[in-house]
Design a protein around this motif. Sequence first.
Motif, PDB file in Angstrom:
ATOM      1  N   SER A 122     113.319  45.550  77.704  1.00  0.00           N
ATOM      2  CA  SER A 122     112.777  44.581  76.750  1.00  0.00           C
ATOM      3  C   SER A 122     113.134  45.063  75.346  1.00  0.00           C
ATOM      4  O   SER A 122     112.920  46.232  75.012  1.00  0.00           O
ATOM      5  N   ASN A 123     113.676  44.172  74.520  1.00  0.00           N
ATOM      6  CA  ASN A 123     114.042  44.561  73.155  1.00  0.00           C
ATOM      7  C   ASN A 123     112.838  45.012  72.348  1.00  0.00           C
ATOM      8  O   ASN A 123     112.921  45.960  71.568  1.00  0.00           O
ATOM      9  N   ARG A 124     111.720  44.341  72.508  1.00  0.00           N
ATOM     10  CA  ARG A 124     110.508  44.763  71.779  1.00  0.00           C
ATOM     11  C   ARG A 124     110.088  46.171  72.203  1.00  0.00           C
ATOM     12  O   ARG A 124     109.782  47.015  71.373  1.00  0.00           O
ATOM     13  N   PHE A 125     110.052  46.400  73.519  1.00  0.00           N
ATOM     14  CA  PHE A 125     109.678  47.723  74.017  1.00  0.00           C
ATOM     15  C   PHE A 125     110.668  48.768  73.511  1.00  0.00           C
ATOM     16  O   PHE A 125     110.281  49.845  73.066  1.00  0.00           O
ATOM     17  N   THR A 161     108.735  49.723  84.476  1.00  0.00           N
ATOM     18  CA  THR A 161     109.464  48.554  84.980  1.00  0.00           C
ATOM     19  C   THR A 161     109.616  47.538  83.859  1.00  0.00           C
ATOM     20  O   THR A 161     108.875  47.567  82.863  1.00  0.00           O
ATOM     21  N   TYR A 162     110.554  46.627  84.010  1.00  0.00           N
ATOM     22  CA  TYR A 162     110.802  45.609  82.983  1.00  0.00           C
ATOM     23  C   TYR A 162     109.542  44.780  82.720  1.00  0.00           C
ATOM     24  O   TYR A 162     109.181  44.522  81.565  1.00  0.00           O
ATOM     25  N   LYS A 163     108.875  44.379  83.780  1.00  0.00           N
ATOM     26  CA  LYS A 163     107.652  43.572  83.637  1.00  0.00           C
ATOM     27  C   LYS A 163     106.597  44.332  82.825  1.00  0.00           C
ATOM     28  O   LYS A 163     105.947  43.771  81.949  1.00  0.00           O
ATOM     29  N   GLU A 164     106.458  45.629  83.105  1.00  0.00           N
ATOM     30  CA  GLU A 164     105.483  46.433  82.370  1.00  0.00           C
ATOM     31  C   GLU A 164     105.922  46.660  80.919  1.00  0.00           C
ATOM     32  O   GLU A 164     105.080  46.695  80.017  1.00  0.00           O
ATOM     33  N   GLN A 165     107.221  46.798  80.694  1.00  0.00           N
ATOM     34  CA  GLN A 165     107.718  46.917  79.317  1.00  0.00           C
ATOM     35  C   GLN A 165     107.286  45.706  78.503  1.00  0.00           C
ATOM     36  O   GLN A 165     106.839  45.844  77.360  1.00  0.00           O
ATOM     37  N   CYS A 166     107.443  44.532  79.099  1.00  0.00           N
ATOM     38  CA  CYS A 166     107.076  43.292  78.403  1.00  0.00           C
ATOM     39  C   CYS A 166     105.590  43.275  78.088  1.00  0.00           C
ATOM     40  O   CYS A 166     105.186  42.871  76.993  1.00  0.00           O
TER      41      CYS A 166
END
Length: 186
Positions: A122-125, A161-166
């Motif tokens: 995630s770019n924000r993460f 994980t990507y979902k958690e990054q978001c």
Amino acid sequence: METYLLIYLSVLYPVFAPFLFFVKKIEFSIAWEQRKVYEIADRFDNLRVPVAANLRVAGETPYYGANGIQDYVDGYTHDGEYVLVAEDGASDLKNYPVNYVNGRIWVNNHAHVLQGKNNIASNRFLSYAISLANIESVLVGGGRAKLNADVMMNLNIDLPTYKEQCRVAEYFSNLDNLITLHQREF
């Protein structure tokens, strides 16, 4: 498990530590892995175009340098969601300039341009994670410290994980917005 995660997040993100313990319930896995930036993001420095101030055409597009927006110009070099990291000319080496941007922007040659790989970062993460990295220790140069692209791409980032990054990025983004609102009141 939740207490362990909150402690872990407070170590990773000390600036937000006072706020983390007000979270009623947060469910994230502890299975974060360490990855190199080049494994999770692409670099788009090849699209940067520096323009001297006296040659810029005024417009509505933010013109970014090492420390953020420097001007507004006509045209753009990048269109999308990116993370900008100061290459040289950073105004603060302790709180190294990292900007999350979204939309049309013009970037000069004093900021690296990263974009998280689809469904990996995630770019924000990524912007939060890089802003917390010890960048000062890897800078080169004398009076004008520089973050080499290869060095930046080999930085280690802790990644869930990507979902958690978001979810983490949304949480910190909301905190950022709350802090900004409270600062405006004073």
